[in-house]
Design a protein around this motif. Sequence first.
Motif, PDB file in Angstrom:
ATOM      1  N   ARG A  97      40.578  50.876  38.932  1.00  0.00           N
ATOM      2  CA  ARG A  97      41.135  50.623  37.558  1.00  0.00           C
ATOM      3  C   ARG A  97      42.662  49.825  37.471  1.00  0.00           C
ATOM      4  NH1 ARG A  97      40.024  55.185  32.991  1.00  0.00           N
ATOM      5  NH2 ARG A  97      40.901  53.518  31.971  1.00  0.00           N
ATOM      6  N   THR A  98      43.305  50.561  38.371  1.00  0.00           N
ATOM      7  CA  THR A  98      44.888  50.163  38.138  1.00  0.00           C
ATOM      8  C   THR A  98      45.465  50.264  39.558  1.00  0.00           C
ATOM      9  OG1 THR A  98      45.834  52.392  37.375  1.00  0.00           O
ATOM     10  CG2 THR A  98      45.382  50.560  35.823  1.00  0.00           C
ATOM     11  N   GLY A  99      46.482  49.876  39.706  1.00  0.00           N
ATOM     12  CA  GLY A  99      47.223  50.221  40.908  1.00  0.00           C
ATOM     13  C   GLY A  99      47.017  48.863  42.290  1.00  0.00           C
ATOM     14  N   SER A 100      47.004  49.599  43.291  1.00  0.00           N
ATOM     15  CA  SER A 100      46.762  48.377  44.299  1.00  0.00           C
ATOM     16  C   SER A 100      45.156  48.193  44.557  1.00  0.00           C
ATOM     17  CB  SER A 100      47.566  49.124  45.766  1.00  0.00           C
ATOM     18  OG  SER A 100      48.781  49.486  45.230  1.00  0.00           O
ATOM     19  N   TYR A 101      44.404  48.692  43.968  1.00  0.00           N
ATOM     20  CA  TYR A 101      42.900  48.631  44.740  1.00  0.00           C
ATOM     21  C   TYR A 101      41.997  47.967  43.515  1.00  0.00           C
ATOM     22  CZ  TYR A 101      44.771  51.987  47.568  1.00  0.00           C
ATOM     23  OH  TYR A 101      45.642  52.739  48.595  1.00  0.00           O
ATOM     24  N   PRO A 102      42.584  47.249  42.555  1.00  0.00           N
ATOM     25  CA  PRO A 102      41.490  46.373  41.664  1.00  0.00           C
ATOM     26  C   PRO A 102      40.710  45.418  42.355  1.00  0.00           C
ATOM     27  CG  PRO A 102      43.663  45.825  41.110  1.00  0.00           C
ATOM     28  CD  PRO A 102      43.927  47.045  42.022  1.00  0.00           C
ATOM     29  N   GLY A 103      39.437  45.602  42.222  1.00  0.00           N
ATOM     30  CA  GLY A 103      38.654  44.386  42.777  1.00  0.00           C
ATOM     31  C   GLY A 103      38.210  44.951  44.373  1.00  0.00           C
ATOM     32  N   LYS A 104      38.729  45.990  45.108  1.00  0.00           N
ATOM     33  CA  LYS A 104      38.473  46.080  46.510  1.00  0.00           C
ATOM     34  C   LYS A 104      37.419  47.040  46.335  1.00  0.00           C
ATOM     35  CE  LYS A 104      43.329  45.243  47.749  1.00  0.00           C
ATOM     36  NZ  LYS A 104      44.311  45.723  48.415  1.00  0.00           N
ATOM     37  N   LYS A 105      36.062  46.651  46.071  1.00  0.00           N
ATOM     38  CA  LYS A 105      34.961  47.316  46.155  1.00  0.00           C
ATOM     39  C   LYS A 105      34.522  48.100  47.429  1.00  0.00           C
ATOM     40  CE  LYS A 105      31.049  48.934  44.174  1.00  0.00           C
ATOM     41  NZ  LYS A 105      30.961  49.880  43.152  1.00  0.00           N
ATOM     42  N   MET A 106      34.345  47.441  48.302  1.00  0.00           N
ATOM     43  CA  MET A 106      34.097  47.784  49.693  1.00  0.00           C
ATOM     44  C   MET A 106      35.028  48.609  50.328  1.00  0.00           C
ATOM     45  SD  MET A 106      31.138  46.884  50.177  1.00  0.00           S
ATOM     46  CE  MET A 106      31.085  47.865  51.710  1.00  0.00           C
TER      47      MET A 106
END
Length: 223
Positions: A97-106
């Motif tokens: 949702r927020t932070g360093s991991y948006p879009g990093k699905k895998m």
Amino acid sequence: MADDEQEIEEENLEEDAPEVEEAPEPEPEPEIPIAGIGTLVFGKWDATEVTCSDPGIAPYVNLRTVGVPHSGGRHANQWFGKYKLSIVERFIKGLRRTGSYPGKKMATTTAFEQALDEISRKTGDNPLQVFVEAITNSAPMEEITRIRFGAVSQPKAVDSSPSRRMDTALRNLALGSTKATRKSKRTLTQGIVTEVLKASKGDVASFAVGKREELERVAAAAR
């Protein structure tokens, strides 16, 4: 007399005839779950043996997963469609949702899979059961709303619905896992392991459990 003798001979023939044993009915084959379809999460962990001690959120604990938990958003526009999704997929989405991991699905999916492996190694139990216990301990029973009387706004304690309790627990667990990696050398996997293990034990050092305690304390004061 001839008829009587014929009947006696027929009876003797029936008695002398060997008995034909009926073939036993074949026993039904036990249902074996197919790896990754319906019951096994990530093809490793059996979800059929997981139980939820909280009867309120138990109907919303969905662990039916086909292989990798990825639905492609097919329930996005359906009424209460998110409750048809696996809680594993909902938690992974919460990590992004927020932070360093948006879009990093895998990346988040792999991190959570490795976290389940680590939890299993540390506890010796089914990691899905530990995850469900963490959700149960993180779901608040009460919260506050504000009622306006003219120009005065007054807080009022209300009971949380089961669906909102599940949403809040998953959101806080995900936030606690990602916050553990900020300004730290911890990986996301380590953050998830730490947060889930603490929450499963009801430790207030857990971000999610601490938020629950704070929310219920404020609601008790506004009751």
